[in-house]
Design a protein around this motif. Sequence first.
Motif, mmCIF file in Angstrom:
data_model
loop_
_atom_site.group_PDB
_atom_site.id
_atom_site.type_symbol
_atom_site.label_atom_id
_atom_site.label_comp_id
_atom_site.label_asym_id
_atom_site.label_seq_id
_atom_site.Cartn_x
_atom_site.Cartn_y
_atom_site.Cartn_z
ATOM 1 N N CYS A 135 -14.354 13.211 -73.170
ATOM 2 C CA CYS A 135 -13.712 14.497 -73.440
ATOM 3 C C CYS A 135 -13.431 14.653 -74.924
ATOM 4 C CB CYS A 135 -12.389 14.602 -72.674
ATOM 5 S SG CYS A 135 -12.566 15.228 -70.999
ATOM 6 N N ASN A 196 -18.644 13.180 -69.575
ATOM 7 C CA ASN A 196 -17.551 13.328 -70.543
ATOM 8 C C ASN A 196 -16.209 13.121 -69.834
ATOM 9 O OD1 ASN A 196 -19.838 15.471 -71.326
ATOM 10 N ND2 ASN A 196 -18.886 14.784 -73.218
ATOM 11 N N ALA A 198 -12.222 12.310 -69.086
ATOM 12 C CA ALA A 198 -10.897 12.365 -69.687
ATOM 13 C C ALA A 198 -10.354 10.938 -69.762
ATOM 14 C CB ALA A 198 -10.008 13.273 -68.841
ATOM 15 N N LEU A 260 -17.956 17.526 -67.743
ATOM 16 C CA LEU A 260 -16.558 17.182 -67.969
ATOM 17 C C LEU A 260 -16.023 16.550 -66.680
ATOM 18 C CD1 LEU A 260 -13.782 17.256 -69.309
ATOM 19 C CD2 LEU A 260 -13.630 19.674 -68.685
ATOM 20 N N ALA A 262 -12.877 15.138 -65.134
ATOM 21 C CA ALA A 262 -11.421 15.051 -65.178
ATOM 22 C C ALA A 262 -10.880 15.540 -63.845
ATOM 23 C CB ALA A 262 -10.858 15.893 -66.320
ATOM 24 N N PHE A 321 -8.285 22.530 -68.411
ATOM 25 C CA PHE A 321 -9.709 22.228 -68.278
ATOM 26 C C PHE A 321 -10.300 22.884 -67.033
ATOM 27 C CE2 PHE A 321 -7.621 19.331 -65.499
ATOM 28 C CZ PHE A 321 -8.529 18.968 -64.507
ATOM 29 N N ASN A 323 -13.218 21.732 -64.301
ATOM 30 C CA ASN A 323 -14.141 20.673 -63.865
ATOM 31 C C ASN A 323 -15.133 21.164 -62.812
ATOM 32 O OD1 ASN A 323 -12.702 20.831 -61.480
ATOM 33 N ND2 ASN A 323 -11.748 18.801 -61.653
#
Length: 356
Positions: A135, A196, A198, A260, A262, A321, A323
Motif C-alpha cells: 500500500c 499491494n 496494507a 489493493l 486490505a 480504501f 478493496n
Amino acid sequence: MTYLSDNDREAPVLVTGATGYVAGQLVRRLLEEGLDVHAAVRDPDDTTRVAALIALSERLPGTLRLFASDLLSPGSYAEAMVGCRVVFHTASPFTLNVKDPERELVQPAVEGTRNVLQEANRHASVERVVLTSSCAALYSDNADVQTAPKGVFDEDVWNETASLSHQAYSLSKTLAEREAWNIAEQQSRWRLVVINPALVLGPAIDEHATSQSMNLITQLCDGTLKIGVPDYGVGIVDVRDVAEAHLAAAFLPKARGRHLVAGHSSSFIELASLLRAHAGPSYPIPTRHLPKWLVWLTGPLADKALTRKIVARNIGHAFRFDNTRSRECLGLEYRPLAETLNDMFDQLVASGRLSK
C-alpha cells in the motif's frame, strides 16, 4: 479455496525471500497445494532460518528445494528459476529506523526487483510474475487520500509524496513497483500481477520469527505503550489472506494488474481494544489516545522515524480504501480482525515473547 489445475502443478514455482513473514505463509499454501517450491534464501545452510520451511515440507504434500540467492547480485536467481512457470517476488527490506535510506531501502528494493524480473526474461518457462508490493506504493500518509480522485485509496492511486527524507520505505516500494511495470511492459511473454498489502498482521509459520508486525503487537501488550497510543489510522490485512491473494494472482487465468489487499480500516486504539478483550486485564494494554500535540512535541525525540510531518499528516486521519478489486478479481474473503489479532497474540505467548 484452490485456483490450480493439474497442469499448474506440473511445473515448479519460485519464491524469493522465502524466509520472510509473508513468504512463509505463501510457501505453506503452495506446499498444501502439492507444488514443487523453489525457495530462494540468503543461506540454505542457516538451519535456524530455514527450519520452519523444512518443517512445513515434511508434513505437507508439496516438495521444497532451497537455493542460495542474493537480492543485489545479478544472475543469483538463475538456478532457482530453472523450469519455473510462476515467480513470486516477495523479497524486499522492511525496516523503519535506517541511517542511509538510499542504501538500506531504495537500492535493494529497486535493484532486487530488477534482478529478479530480468532473470525472468531469460527463462522461457516463466509465464507469470507475482510481485509483493505494498500500500506504500499508493500513498505516504493517510492525509494523501484528500487528493485521491475517488476520495479513497485504490489501485488507480500512485504515491507521489514520498522522498528519501519523508517516508523512505514508501519511496522504495513505489520505485520498485514502477521498475517492475517498466520491465514487464518491455516484453510480452510473461504477465505481471501485483499485490499491494496494507499493514500485515497475523501468525507467522515460525513462532520465533521477527518482524515489524510482531514488534508492534508485542509493544501494545508488554507495557511499552501502556500510557497511550496516537490516534493513527492503519489499514490491516491478515498474513494468511495476503498469501491467498498471491495464489489467486498466480493461477487465476484472468488475474492482472494491481490489487489493493486490505481487509480493515483500523487504528492503534482499536487494535489495543481487541487485544485487551482477548488477553484479559493482566496485560498492560493501552486504553487511551495520546493528545496529538504531545505526540508532535515528543514523538520525534522517542523515535527518529516518527517525524513531525508524519505526525501532522497521519494522526487523526483515518485510512480510507476500496478493496473491491481484490474481492471481485481475486475472490478474497477477509478474515475478521479479531481472529487475526487473537491468533497473533496466542503465538507471541507460546513463543515466550509475551508472558502468560
